[in-house]
Scaffold this motif. Structure first.
Motif, PDB file in Angstrom:
ATOM      1  N   PRO A 179       0.826  -1.218   0.000  1.00 46.19           N
ATOM      2  CA  PRO A 179       0.000   0.000   0.000  1.00 46.19           C
ATOM      3  C   PRO A 179       0.857   1.265   0.000  1.00 46.19           C
ATOM      4  O   PRO A 179       1.919   1.324   0.613  1.00 46.19           O
ATOM      5  CB  PRO A 179      -0.800  -0.118   1.296  1.00 46.19           C
ATOM      6  CG  PRO A 179       0.093  -0.913   2.206  1.00 46.19           C
ATOM      7  CD  PRO A 179       0.849  -1.874   1.323  1.00 46.19           C
ATOM      8  N   ALA A 180       0.360   2.287  -0.693  1.00 45.01           N
ATOM      9  CA  ALA A 180       0.975   3.617  -0.702  1.00 45.01           C
ATOM     10  C   ALA A 180      -0.116   4.650  -0.454  1.00 45.01           C
ATOM     11  O   ALA A 180      -1.287   4.427  -0.797  1.00 45.01           O
ATOM     12  CB  ALA A 180       1.679   3.899  -2.028  1.00 45.01           C
ATOM     13  N   GLN A 181       0.267   5.751   0.149  1.00 40.55           N
ATOM     14  CA  GLN A 181      -0.680   6.816   0.472  1.00 40.55           C
ATOM     15  C   GLN A 181      -0.393   8.049  -0.382  1.00 40.55           C
ATOM     16  O   GLN A 181       0.759   8.344  -0.712  1.00 40.55           O
ATOM     17  CB  GLN A 181      -0.590   7.188   1.951  1.00 40.55           C
ATOM     18  CG  GLN A 181      -0.897   6.059   2.915  1.00 40.55           C
ATOM     19  CD  GLN A 181      -2.358   5.659   2.889  1.00 40.55           C
ATOM     20  OE1 GLN A 181      -3.231   6.480   2.618  1.00 40.55           O
ATOM     21  NE2 GLN A 181      -2.624   4.392   3.164  1.00 40.55           N
ATOM     22  N   TRP A 182      -1.453   8.748  -0.733  1.00 39.99           N
ATOM     23  CA  TRP A 182      -1.353  10.038  -1.413  1.00 39.99           C
ATOM     24  C   TRP A 182      -1.923  11.104  -0.475  1.00 39.99           C
ATOM     25  O   TRP A 182      -3.035  10.964   0.043  1.00 39.99           O
ATOM     26  CB  TRP A 182      -2.131  10.028  -2.717  1.00 39.99           C
ATOM     27  CG  TRP A 182      -1.541   9.125  -3.763  1.00 39.99           C
ATOM     28  CD1 TRP A 182      -1.695   7.778  -3.857  1.00 39.99           C
ATOM     29  CD2 TRP A 182      -0.711   9.518  -4.854  1.00 39.99           C
ATOM     30  NE1 TRP A 182      -1.011   7.292  -4.941  1.00 39.99           N
ATOM     31  CE2 TRP A 182      -0.396   8.342  -5.583  1.00 39.99           C
ATOM     32  CE3 TRP A 182      -0.206  10.730  -5.301  1.00 39.99           C
ATOM     33  CZ2 TRP A 182       0.396   8.352  -6.715  1.00 39.99           C
ATOM     34  CZ3 TRP A 182       0.583  10.751  -6.445  1.00 39.99           C
ATOM     35  CH2 TRP A 182       0.891   9.583  -7.138  1.00 39.99           C
ATOM     36  N   VAL A 183      -1.160  12.152  -0.263  1.00 42.85           N
ATOM     37  CA  VAL A 183      -1.529  13.198   0.693  1.00 42.85           C
ATOM     38  C   VAL A 183      -1.507  14.557  -0.007  1.00 42.85           C
ATOM     39  O   VAL A 183      -0.564  14.854  -0.757  1.00 42.85           O
ATOM     40  CB  VAL A 183      -0.564  13.224   1.903  1.00 42.85           C
ATOM     41  CG1 VAL A 183      -0.919  14.368   2.846  1.00 42.85           C
ATOM     42  CG2 VAL A 183      -0.614  11.894   2.648  1.00 42.85           C
ATOM     43  N   CYS A 184      -2.528  15.342   0.243  1.00 42.62           N
ATOM     44  CA  CYS A 184      -2.529  16.740  -0.206  1.00 42.62           C
ATOM     45  C   CYS A 184      -2.333  17.615   1.030  1.00 42.62           C
ATOM     46  O   CYS A 184      -3.179  17.641   1.927  1.00 42.62           O
ATOM     47  CB  CYS A 184      -3.835  17.105  -0.902  1.00 42.62           C
ATOM     48  SG  CYS A 184      -3.809  18.780  -1.596  1.00 42.62           S
ATOM     49  N   THR A 185      -1.208  18.299   1.079  1.00 43.24           N
ATOM     50  CA  THR A 185      -0.885  19.189   2.194  1.00 43.24           C
ATOM     51  C   THR A 185      -1.254  20.612   1.781  1.00 43.24           C
ATOM     52  O   THR A 185      -0.638  21.174   0.860  1.00 43.24           O
ATOM     53  CB  THR A 185       0.609  19.113   2.538  1.00 43.24           C
ATOM     54  OG1 THR A 185       0.934  17.760   2.876  1.00 43.24           O
ATOM     55  CG2 THR A 185       0.948  20.015   3.703  1.00 43.24           C
ATOM     56  N   ARG A 186      -2.263  21.168   2.427  1.00 41.49           N
ATOM     57  CA  ARG A 186      -2.734  22.511   2.066  1.00 41.49           C
ATOM     58  C   ARG A 186      -2.370  23.505   3.151  1.00 41.49           C
ATOM     59  O   ARG A 186      -2.677  23.307   4.332  1.00 41.49           O
ATOM     60  CB  ARG A 186      -4.250  22.534   1.860  1.00 41.49           C
ATOM     61  CG  ARG A 186      -4.746  23.954   1.562  1.00 41.49           C
ATOM     62  CD  ARG A 186      -6.214  24.058   1.268  1.00 41.49           C
ATOM     63  NE  ARG A 186      -6.582  25.456   1.086  1.00 41.49           N
ATOM     64  CZ  ARG A 186      -6.438  26.141  -0.043  1.00 41.49           C
ATOM     65  NH1 ARG A 186      -5.960  25.549  -1.114  1.00 41.49           N
ATOM     66  NH2 ARG A 186      -6.775  27.419  -0.125  1.00 41.49           N
ATOM     67  N   ALA A 187      -1.722  24.599   2.736  1.00 38.79           N
ATOM     68  CA  ALA A 187      -1.373  25.692   3.644  1.00 38.79           C
ATOM     69  C   ALA A 187      -2.259  26.890   3.337  1.00 38.79           C
ATOM     70  O   ALA A 187      -2.307  27.357   2.200  1.00 38.79           O
ATOM     71  CB  ALA A 187       0.099  26.077   3.480  1.00 38.79           C
ATOM     72  N   ASP A 188      -2.970  27.377   4.358  1.00 37.51           N
ATOM     73  CA  ASP A 188      -3.793  28.582   4.230  1.00 37.51           C
ATOM     74  C   ASP A 188      -3.073  29.741   4.899  1.00 37.51           C
ATOM     75  O   ASP A 188      -2.621  29.628   6.044  1.00 37.51           O
ATOM     76  CB  ASP A 188      -5.161  28.389   4.882  1.00 37.51           C
ATOM     77  CG  ASP A 188      -6.046  27.454   4.082  1.00 37.51           C
ATOM     78  OD1 ASP A 188      -6.164  27.674   2.865  1.00 37.51           O
ATOM     79  OD2 ASP A 188      -6.595  26.509   4.663  1.00 37.51           O
ATOM     80  N   THR A 189      -2.961  30.864   4.205  1.00 37.44           N
ATOM     81  CA  THR A 189      -2.278  32.030   4.743  1.00 37.44           C
ATOM     82  C   THR A 189      -3.263  32.972   5.409  1.00 37.44           C
ATOM     83  O   THR A 189      -4.480  32.885   5.207  1.00 37.44           O
ATOM     84  CB  THR A 189      -1.536  32.790   3.630  1.00 37.44           C
ATOM     85  OG1 THR A 189      -2.494  33.313   2.693  1.00 37.44           O
ATOM     86  CG2 THR A 189      -0.575  31.867   2.888  1.00 37.44           C
ATOM     87  N   TRP A 190      -2.729  33.899   6.203  1.00 39.87           N
ATOM     88  CA  TRP A 190      -3.578  34.921   6.823  1.00 39.87           C
ATOM     89  C   TRP A 190      -4.200  35.818   5.766  1.00 39.87           C
ATOM     90  O   TRP A 190      -5.279  36.387   5.971  1.00 39.87           O
ATOM     91  CB  TRP A 190      -2.765  35.760   7.801  1.00 39.87           C
ATOM     92  CG  TRP A 190      -2.327  35.005   9.019  1.00 39.87           C
ATOM     93  CD1 TRP A 190      -1.114  34.428   9.237  1.00 39.87           C
ATOM     94  CD2 TRP A 190      -3.104  34.737  10.188  1.00 39.87           C
ATOM     95  NE1 TRP A 190      -1.090  33.812  10.464  1.00 39.87           N
ATOM     96  CE2 TRP A 190      -2.299  33.988  11.076  1.00 39.87           C
ATOM     97  CE3 TRP A 190      -4.399  35.051  10.586  1.00 39.87           C
ATOM     98  CZ2 TRP A 190      -2.742  33.562  12.323  1.00 39.87           C
ATOM     99  CZ3 TRP A 190      -4.843  34.632  11.822  1.00 39.87           C
ATOM    100  CH2 TRP A 190      -4.025  33.894  12.685  1.00 39.87           C
TER     101      TRP A 190
END
Length: 667
Positions: free
Chosen positions: A549-560
Motif C-alpha cells: 500500500p501507498a498513500q497520497w496526501v494533499c498538504t494545504r497551507a492557508d495564509t492569513w
C-alpha cells in the motif's frame, strides 16, 4: 510531469461598440451592472464603501475615445423579471454593448481583491488616478436589511473569493451556463475560473431558485439605499485634524530642510495628531478573566501580562518606535502585514523581560500583532515585528513568539490554554513532554525546526484549551518563523460510501503517522504568513509487483491573507515511520484540497523493487476514471492508475469525475 490546461474557446466578436452604444447599455442596465459589481466586491470594504465602489466601477466602465478593443463576453441578457412576457428580441448592438460593459465592470470589481489595502481606492491604477466619484460626505449608505436567509447567504458569500462570488452571480443573475461563466471569468482575469465555477455550485445550499430570489432582494441592491449620519463626533475630530495638518503644511512650506542621506522617514511624534494612538495611557487592556465569558475567543480576549505592564517609559518607547521608526531599527513583516502606525490605541498583550530584552506585544484592531524588543544591556537597536492575525480563533490565536534565541523560541500562551506539551513530529510513537509555563504565560524554550541541513526532527507544541470555554480539546502548532505559530490539522480518507470528512486535530495516531512523513515539507512554507496547514489523505493505492500500500496526501497551507498553497505528496511503502514523502506537485494561489476545491489528482514516476519504472496516479473519492496520454497511453476505472513507463517518459494525466467534469494532475 507536464500538464496542459484545456483551452478556452472565445465567443463573440472583437469589435468594440461605440461610446453612444456603450452609454445606452449602461443607462438601460445600470441597476443590474451595479448589483453585479456589489456582489463581486470584497465584503471587507463594508457596506457603505462597497456601495460607492460598485457605482464607481460601473460609471468608470464607460470607455473613452481611445479605449482599446476587447472581446466581449457571451452576450446573453436575461429577462428583467421572472415570468416576463416574451417581447421583441433585443437589438444586437445593445446586446453586444451590454456584454462588453459587463466584462469591464466585472474586471474592475475583481481587481479590488488583488489590490493592496493601501492602494488608492483599491481600484486599478488608471481608475485610481481619477477623482473618486461618487463621493458622499456626512452620510452612511447601505442597502435595505433582509431577513435571516439573506444574512446567511451574505455570510456564505463573504467566506469565498471574488471569483466564486462572480461565478455565482453570473450563473443566477445573468443566466449564463457554466462554460459561458467560466469563459467570461477568464476574460475578466479571474484566478482559477474553472474552480470558481465549481465552487459556486455549492453556494446557496443547492437551492438555485431560492438563491436567485435572495440575490434579487433589497439586501443585495445597491441602488435602493438607506441613509444614516456618520459618526458626528469623529467627523468633528477629523475636521480639526485636517485643519491642524493644513496649518502644519503652511508652516512647513516656508522651511527648507536638508535630510541626512539614508535617514528614516519621520512620522509625527506622540504630541501630534497620532498622539491618542501613541499614548501609553490610552492603551486598551482586557480584564484578566474576560476570555472565559466572551463569545469572541481571540486576541481581543487576551489580558495584559508581564511584570512591566505599568512601565509607562517602556510602553512609550515601544509606541513611539512604532509610530516614528528610528534609523537602524530592525523591522520585519509577514506577508500582508503593513508596518504602519496604529490608527487607534492598540491593545496591550504583554510587557516584560525575556532572554535579555524588554519585550512588548500589542494587538492592533483585530488585524495585526506587533512585537517590540529592546536590549536590556548594551547599545543594540530595538526591533519591530509585524504579523497579520485577523480572524484568529481558539487555535490560531493560541500563542505568540516573545523571544527567539539560537535554536529555541519562547511563546506567550493564550489565557485559555490549560495544558502545554512538546513533541517531535518525526517520532510519532514518542509521548509528548510537559512544557513549563511561567505565571505570566511565557513558556520555557521550545526547540525550533531546523531551517536547513538534515531534517532529523520537527518540534511542535501540543496544547489543550480550557473546559471553561467549552472547547476543551488538544491541538498541534509549530513554529514556521512568524510571530504566530501554525495550526496543524489532518483529514483522513473517507471509508467506502462515507461522506467526505472535515479536518480534525492532528493528535490521533493516523494523523501523527501522516505528519511524521510530511513534516519536513513544511520548510517550503517558512516565513510565508501561513496560519494553518492540513494533511488530507485523499487516496490509497496498491502498488504493482506485490500490492504494497501507498498513500497520497494533499498538504494545504492557508495564509492569513487568504490564498492557499498545496503540496501533493506520495508516501511509498517504507519500514521507517519517518521516511520523508516525495513531493510530486506544488501549486500556489489555489482552492484545491479545501472546501471549495474538493477534487484533486496527483501523479509520479515510481521504481519498483525489480528495477522497473511505472507511472502512478491517484485521485480523490469523486474520481471514477484516470487516463494517461503522451509517451504512454493507458486508462483505468476508479481512483488509481499504474502503468509501465520509462523513467523519463513525458506523460499527461487527466481524470473524470462521477458527477461530470475533468481534472488535470497537480504539477
Amino acid at each position: 510531469m507536464p500538464i496542459h490546461q484545456p483551452q478556452q474557446r472565445s465567443s463573440g466578436t472583437s469589435e468594440r461598440p461605440g461610446v453612444p452604444q456603450a452609454e445606452a447599455a449602461l443607462v438601460e442596465h445600470y441597476p443590474r451592472l451595479v448589483r453585479l459589481a456589489y456582489l463581486v466586491l470584497p465584503p471587507t470594504l463594508g457596506r457603505h464603501r462597497r456601495v460607492l465602489a460598485a457605482h464607481a466601477s460601473v460609471q468608470r466602465a464607460l470607455p473613452g475615445a481611445g479605449a482599446a478593443p476587447e472581446a466581449p463576453a457571451p452576450a446573453r441578457i436575461p429577462a428583467q423579471t421572472r415570468g416576463a412576457s416574451p417581447g421583441p428580441a433585443p437589438d444586437d448592438g445593445v446586446t453586444c454593448a451590454y456584454a462588453w460593459m459587463r466584462l469591464r465592470v466585472l474586471r474592475t470589481a475583481l481587481a479590488h481583491e488583488r489590490r493592496p489595502r493601501w492602494w488608492p481606492g483599491r481600484l486599478p491604477a488608471p481608475a485610481a488616478l481619477r477623482p473618486s466619484l461618487p463621493a458622499v460626505w456626512g452620510l452612511r449608505l447601505f442597502p435595505r436589511a433582509g431577513g435571516a436567509a439573506e444574512l446567511a447567504l451574505d455570510q456564505e458569500l463573504s467566506a469565498v473569493s471574488a471569483a466564486v462570488r462572480a461565478a455565482f452571480a453570473l450563473r443566477l443573475l445573468e443566466e449564463l451556463d457554466e462554460p459561458e461563466a467560466q469563459a467570461l471569468l477568464a476574460r475578466a482575469d479571474a484566478r482559477e475560473p474553472a474552480s470558481a465555477v465549481r465552487a459556486a455550485r455549492r453556494l446557496g445550499s443547492g437551492d438555485r431558485a431560492g438563491a436567485e430570489a435572495l440575490l434579487r432582494s433589497g439586501e443585495f441592491d445597491p441602488c435602493v439605499l438607506q441613509t444614516r449620519p456618520s459618526d458626528l463626533l469623529r467627523r468633528r475630530h477629523r475636521m480639526r485634524v485636517v485643519a491642524g495638518l493644513a496649518a502644519l503644511c503652511v508652516v512647513a512650506g516656508g522651511v527648507v530642510a536638508l535630510a541626512e542621506e539614508g535617514s528614516a522617514v519621520r512620522l509625527p511624534d506622540a504630541g501630534s495628531t497620532l498622539g491618542p494612538a501613541l499614548d501609553p495611557a490610552a492603551l486598551l487592556r482586557t480584564a484578566a478573566e474576560e476570555w472565559a465569558d466572551t463569545s469572541r475567543v481571540d486576541f481581543t480576549a487576551w489580558p495584559a501580562r508581564g511584570d512591566r505592564t505599568a512601565d509607562r517609559a517602556l510602553l512609550g518607547r515601544a509606541l513611539r518606535t512604532w509610530g516614528r521608526t528610528p534609523q537602524g531599527t530592525a523591522v520585519s513583516t509577514t506577508p500582508g502585514a503593513l508596518p504602519v502606525p496604529p490608527a487607534q490605541p492598540p491593545r496591550l498583550l504583554y510587557a516584560g523581560e525575556v532572554d535579555g530584552a524588554a519585550v512588548v506585544l500589542f494587538h492592533d484592531g483585530g488585524v495585526r500583532v506587533v512585537r517590540y524588543a529592546e536590549p536590556l544591556a548594551g547599545a543594540g537597536a530595538p526591533a519591530l515585528d509585524f504579523a497579520r492575525t485577523d480572524d484568529a480563533d481558539v487555535t490560531t490565536g493560541s500563542a505568540v513568539v516573545v523571544s527567539r534565541s539560537g535554536d529555541r523560541a519562547r511563546f506567550l500562551l493564550a489565557p485559555w490554554i490549560s495544558q502545554s506539551t512538546t513533541r517531535d513530529l518525526l517520532r510519532p510513537d514518542t509521548p509528548a513532554r510537559a512544557l513549563k509555563v511561567g505565571a505570566d504565560g511565557v513558556t520555557a524554550g521550545v526547540p525550533r525546526p531546523s531551517p536547513g541541513g538534515s531534517c532529523d526532527s520537527w518540534p511542535a507544541m501540543q496544547l489543550r484549551s480550557s473546559e471553561r470555554i467549552v472547547e476543551k480539546h488538544a491541538f498541534l502548532v509549530t513554529d514556521l518563523g512568524d510571530l504566530a505559530p501554525v495550526h496543524l490539522t489532518f483529514t483522513p480518507k473517507p471509508g467506502g460510501g462515507a461522506p467526505g470528512r472535515q479536518p480534525r486535530e492532528a493528535t490521533g495516531s493516523p494523523a501523527l503517522l501522516s505528519w511524521a512523513r510530511t513534516a519536513c515539507s513544511l520548510r517550503a512554507l517558512s516565513g510565508t504568513g501561513v496560519r494553518a496547514v492540513n494533511n488530507w489523505d485523499f487516496a490509497e493505492q496498491r502498488l504493482p509487483e506485490g500490492g504494497a500500500p501507498a498513500q497520497w496526501v494533499c498538504t494545504r497551507a492557508d495564509t492569513w491573507q487568504g490564498p492557499g498553497r498545496v503540496l501533493v505528496q506520495f508516501l511509498g511503502p517504507d519500514p521507517s515511520t519517518a521516511a520523508p514523502a516525495t513531493v510530486v506537485g506544488d501549486q500556489r494561489d489555489t482552492a484545491l484540497c479545501s472546501r471549495f476545491g474538493q477534487h484533486v489528482l496527483g501523479g509520479t514516476h515510481w521504481k519498483a523493487p525489480s528495477g522497473r519504472w511505472y507511472v502512478l496516479a491517484a485521485g480523490s473519492r469523486a474520481v471514477n476514471r484516470i487516463e494517461a496520454t503522451g509517451a504512454v497511453r493507458a486508462s483505468a476505472s476508479g481512483t488509481t492508475l499504474a502503468v509501465r513507463a520509462p523513467h523519463d517518459a513525458s506523460v499527461e494525466l487527466t481524470a473524470r469525475l462521477r458527477e461530470g467534469g475533468a481534472l488535470t494532475a497537480v504539477r
